[in-house]
Design an enzyme around this catalytic site. Structure first.
Site, mmCIF file in Angstrom:
data_model
loop_
_atom_site.group_PDB
_atom_site.id
_atom_site.type_symbol
_atom_site.label_atom_id
_atom_site.label_comp_id
_atom_site.label_asym_id
_atom_site.label_seq_id
_atom_site.Cartn_x
_atom_site.Cartn_y
_atom_site.Cartn_z
ATOM 1 N N ALA A 61 128.468 36.242 -0.961
ATOM 2 C CA ALA A 61 127.440 35.320 -0.496
ATOM 3 C C ALA A 61 126.901 35.745 0.863
ATOM 4 O O ALA A 61 127.594 36.404 1.640
ATOM 5 C CB ALA A 61 128.012 33.907 -0.410
ATOM 6 N N GLU A 104 133.310 36.585 -7.677
ATOM 7 C CA GLU A 104 133.281 35.343 -8.454
ATOM 8 C C GLU A 104 132.226 35.410 -9.562
ATOM 9 O O GLU A 104 132.436 34.905 -10.661
ATOM 10 C CB GLU A 104 133.055 34.157 -7.531
ATOM 11 C CG GLU A 104 134.296 33.847 -6.680
ATOM 12 C CD GLU A 104 134.070 32.793 -5.620
ATOM 13 O OE1 GLU A 104 134.836 31.821 -5.578
ATOM 14 O OE2 GLU A 104 133.112 32.941 -4.830
#
Length: 402
Positions: A61, A104
């Protein structure tokens, strides 16, 4: 472009294209979701591959967006759930780094093909947070509780071969072959049943494992609010229903990302990267010469810092609260120099010179003439506040390192 689409027969290849490391920000998430909706709604598409442009799959992220909670645009959980629930197989083609949110995303795919040299990690604990997009829930289902806790609590990088051995990836292929092999893998998977990570049975956490990890978390340097929270998220994910475990992890992430600890660690993360650009100072920038330093705290650390400067020929003035503490600090400096002399590492002249370069004092006004002040007192906030209050009186124009 943030995500590119290429058709390889009936396989749609979606490539994250956000240099330099394909960090996943709001724009990337939106583009990836839009492309997924388009290709998964196309009867001509039998499978999907998610890849990364350049040297890396995705470093995770965009940390800059952590400060805007709730985040703008689609959430990571929404994106990952869309991938995992896809009616057609989605395969990750991984090269370079797959870290944090990047890993993820890969774990939500139905298979993972990794190139040799690829590395996998969930380093969130080092930023004072926990994985926030299912990392503590999916990783144990893929690799078992022992390997998952090791990766999450340490943040260490796992190479491609180890990732294959523990079950994190399904195939390891030569460098530069990842995309082609992932397309072939996806085409095969389209003709057979495929598994979703969410449907895998969670492993068990034995009392012996829990006790060992809890004991490790009590060790100095290993215990942190984020590490303890990550451990509990993993432990709870093994007994809670899958979606409830995902919501629990996200709630813990949201709480920690707003904490002073995480904000400070994220500041350090960016500051370290800015410091690496020190050689890129703008032309004409004035550099401050360091001809003398002050050290607050003359204990073991303060003595060592003072000696480091003395070894470099820079005078150091060490401040402590009492004359007795100053005398102990000077004695440590003298003992260190004499030990080096006795082992033949320095000459008698160098020994005397280094001892002379370190002076001790209890008066903060002795720091008025130094160029740099380093704070090295005990980790007690009341004491640190007291130190900085005194420094404000006499050293407001100095560069101060704490």
């Amino acid at each position: 472009m943030t995500v590119n689409l290429e058709m390889r027969g009936g396989v749609a290849v979606l490539t994250l294209d956000h240099p330099p490391v394909n960090a996943v920000n709001a724009a990337v998430k939106r583009a990836l979701l839009d492309h997924l909706d388009a290709v998964l709604g196309d009867d001509a598409v039998s499978a999907v591959v998610i890849a990364g442009a350049g040297k890396h799959f995705s470093a995770g992220a965009d940390i800059r967006e952590f400060s805007s909670q709730p985040p703008s645009g689609p959430g990571f959980t929404e994106l990952i759930d869309r991938i995992e629930r896809a009616a057609r197989p989605v395969v990750a083609a991984i090269q370079g780094t797959a870290a944090g949110g990047g890993l993820e995303i890969a774990m939500s795919c139905h298979a993972r093909v990794a190139e040799e040299g690829a590395e996998f990690s969930l380093p969130e604990v080092s930023l004072g947070i926990v994985p926030g997009a299912g990392g503590t829930v999916r990783l144990p289902r893929l690799v078992g509780v022992e390997a998952a806790l090791d990766m999450i609590l340490s943040g260490r990088r796992v190479g491609a071969e180890e990732a294959a051995r523990i079950g994190l990836v399904d195939e390891v292929v030569p460098r530069h072959a990842g995309r082609d092999r992932a397309v072939a893998y996806a085409a095969r998977l389209a003709r057979t049943p495929f598994r979703r990570t969410r449907d895998l049975a969670p492993p068990a956490l034995s009392p012996e494992q829990r006790g060992r990890f809890e004991a490790d978390l009590r060790k100095p340097g290993r215990s942190s609010r984020a590490a303890r929270a990550a451990f509990e998220c993993v432990a709870e994910s093994l007994t809670l229903p899958f979606d409830e475990a995902i919501r629990r992890e996200r709630a813990v992430f949201s709480e920690l990302v707003a904490s002073p600890e995480s904000r400070a660690l994220r500041h350090v993360f960016f500051a370290e990267r800015e410091a690496q650009k020190a050689g890129e100072l703008k032309k004409g920038t004035t550099m401050r010469a360091i001809r003398s330093v002050g050290v607050i705290g003359f204990g073991t650390m303060g003595s060592g810092i003072s000696m480091a400067f003395a070894n470099a020929g820079i005078p150091a003035t060490a401040i402590d609260e009492t004359p007795e503490a100053v005398d102990r600090g000077l004695a440590r400096v003298r003992s260190t120099c004499e030990e080096a002399l006795g082992k033949g590492r320095i000459s008698a002249e160098e020994c005397a010179s280094r001892i002379a370069l370190v002076r001790g004092s209890t008066d903060y006004r002795d720091l008025e003439a130094v160029d740099l002040v380093i704070e090295a007192v005990f980790e007690e906030m009341d004491l640190k506040h007291k130190v900085f209050a005194k420094l404000d009186e006499v050293c407001s124009d100095k560069a101060i390192l704490a």
